[in-house]
Motif scaffolding. Structure first.
Motif, mmCIF file in Angstrom:
data_model
loop_
_atom_site.group_PDB
_atom_site.id
_atom_site.type_symbol
_atom_site.label_atom_id
_atom_site.label_comp_id
_atom_site.label_asym_id
_atom_site.label_seq_id
_atom_site.Cartn_x
_atom_site.Cartn_y
_atom_site.Cartn_z
ATOM 1 N N ARG A 98 -3.632 -5.001 -8.835
ATOM 2 C CA ARG A 98 -3.571 -3.897 -9.012
ATOM 3 C C ARG A 98 -5.108 -3.228 -8.653
ATOM 4 O O ARG A 98 -6.128 -3.181 -9.031
ATOM 5 C CB ARG A 98 -3.430 -2.813 -10.808
ATOM 6 N N ILE A 99 -4.567 -2.657 -7.738
ATOM 7 C CA ILE A 99 -5.996 -1.118 -7.768
ATOM 8 C C ILE A 99 -5.505 0.189 -7.600
ATOM 9 O O ILE A 99 -4.429 1.071 -6.896
ATOM 10 C CB ILE A 99 -6.562 -1.720 -6.015
ATOM 11 N N ILE B 163 -1.386 -1.424 -3.972
ATOM 12 C CA ILE B 163 -3.092 -0.657 -4.147
ATOM 13 C C ILE B 163 -2.065 0.802 -3.801
ATOM 14 O O ILE B 163 -1.373 1.262 -2.975
ATOM 15 C CB ILE B 163 -3.740 -0.087 -2.673
ATOM 16 N N THR C 120 -5.080 4.577 -7.712
ATOM 17 C CA THR C 120 -5.832 5.571 -6.608
ATOM 18 C C THR C 120 -5.422 6.347 -7.231
ATOM 19 O O THR C 120 -6.398 7.535 -6.520
ATOM 20 C CB THR C 120 -4.895 5.115 -5.126
ATOM 21 N N ASP D 38 -11.267 1.489 -8.565
ATOM 22 C CA ASP D 38 -12.348 2.395 -7.033
ATOM 23 C C ASP D 38 -12.284 4.259 -7.018
ATOM 24 O O ASP D 38 -11.349 4.318 -6.971
ATOM 25 C CB ASP D 38 -11.344 1.574 -5.888
ATOM 26 N N VAL E 93 0.934 -1.704 -0.321
ATOM 27 C CA VAL E 93 0.126 0.378 0.160
ATOM 28 C C VAL E 93 1.040 1.416 -0.167
ATOM 29 O O VAL E 93 1.634 0.924 0.958
ATOM 30 C CB VAL E 93 -1.057 0.072 1.115
#
Length: 387
Positions: A142-143, A118, A145, A182, A50
């Protein structure tokens, strides 16, 4: 006895998907759990990596991840959440790569486990590289941001770190298992990060789709004022075009010399290095695109009115197009980026320009004197704020 040459050809099919959601780790959102369960309907180990900037902006995130994994413990085994430095600094060398490799080793993350990263594009690049070299490749989700990572860097198949003072010198091609965009993460972005990623959308629009360019042109003010609906469409369309290029371009692992998705990047990469990465990648790309569009105009490839439209749309969104260099030595250092770009490509120099809005045009030589004129033109326009 004559020994014949043995030759064998094979193809490997890749599949990766881009999902859109809001609140991916809210316990009433089953997307992430369903994705892991679809892979294997039994406990699967997860190592989360993260971005520290994301943790600062979302202080409950680590707790939410833990709570989410406990709720779906029949499939999700949360081994650890490793918080790493965000921004380009995390790519400068092997420090954070080694931290992730230590985590993969310590928590026995195997090729049937997942690294879940993230963060912004730099953290995703770096963590993807670590995942790709551990066990010759562990699965990666993969997230992203930021706008730039959601519409460009995280939806590709590349992973990298910087080395020898050169952008993305060390890296791999390794498609992720999936990407999850997201929208909740976008709401806390600084303004410069909000607009920075739009540069990559303008990039694909200028080389591929004049209608998409017109959409961004018509909605420049809405983008600058953080209209989420307009931004979501911009992200979606850019990501779609990026993924289509990878699949349909015939060169997903870039073995050739033409890389249209690097439009504007030869100077952007060099400028990032010269400013010690104080510029965001998207900010540097915006300058680089307008520089190459100015060069296209000066060579007669496009009209003055089209050049002015390009400048105007970048400025309406809020980009500062001025190059923060002025001395002859600095300009010469910037132009060395052309040679470094050729080395990065391998073989023949190929620089993508445009011959019209929405139409790319590759050239194999750059007139450096004319490029200096293009640089002066961009700076003059930026200072006057009028086109």
């Amino acid at each position: 006895m004559m020994i014949k040459t043995i030759e064998q050809n094979f193809e490997v099919a890749y599949r990766y998907r881009l999902f859109f959601t809001e609140g991916v780790f809210q316990t009433d959102n089953s997307l992430f759990e369903s994705l892991i369960k679809e892979y294997k309907d039994e406990p699967v180990k997860l190592l989360f990596v993260v971005d520290n900037g994301v943790v600062e902006a979302h202080p409950n995130l680590l707790k939410e991840i833990d709570t989410y994994c406990k709720q779906f413990s029949q499939n999700l085994v949360h081994t650890h959440s490793l918080v790493v430095q965000g921004g380009e600094a995390c790519k400068n060398g092997e420090k954070y790569v080694n931290q992730i490799l230590d985590g993969i080793n310590d928590y026995a993350i195997c090729r049937h486990s997942f690294v879940v990263v993230i963060g912004g594009g730099a953290v995703i690049d770096m963590a993807g590289y670590a995942a790709a070299i551990a066990h010759r490749g562990v699965k990666l989700i993969r997230i992203p941001t930021t706008v730039l990572s959601q519409n460009d860097s995280a939806v590709g198949v590349k992973n990298s770190i910087n080395f020898f003072g050169k952008k993305n010198f060390v890296g791999t091609f390794a498609p992720p298992f999936a990407i999850i965009n997201d929208s909740l993460f976008l709401k806390t972005l600084e303004q410069r990060d909000w607009i920075s990623g739009v540069a990559e959308a303008l990039k694909v629009a200028l080389i591929k789709d004049v209608d998409f360019f017109k959409y961004i042109e018509d909605n420049g003010l809405a983008l600058s004022e953080r209209n989420m609906e307009v931004m979501q469409y911009t992200i979606y369309k850019c990501a779609e075009m990026h993924m289509q290029h990878i699949a349909k371009g015939g060169d997903p692992f870039e073995s050739g010399s033409s890389r249209p998705l690097d439009f504007g990047h030869w100077s952007a990469h060099k400028l990032e290095q010269m400013t010690n990465y104080e510029l965001r990648h998207g900010e540097a790309v915006a300058k680089g695109i307008v520089l190459d569009v100015a060069y296209s105009y000066l060579t007669g490839l496009i009209s003055e009115s089209d050049f002015n439209r390009v400048v105007s749309v970048f400025q309406s969104i809020g980009f500062d197009l001025r190059f923060p260099i002025s001395t002859e030595d600095e300009i010469d250092r910037l132009l060395k980026g052309i040679q470094e770009f050729r080395e990065h490509l391998g073989g023949k120099l190929t620089i993508t320009l445009i011959s019209a809005l929405g139409e790319k045009h590759d050239v194999h030589e750059i007139d450096e004197a004319l490029m200096k004129k293009a640089l002066n033109l961009v700076n003059e326009i930026s200072e006057s704020k009028a086109v």
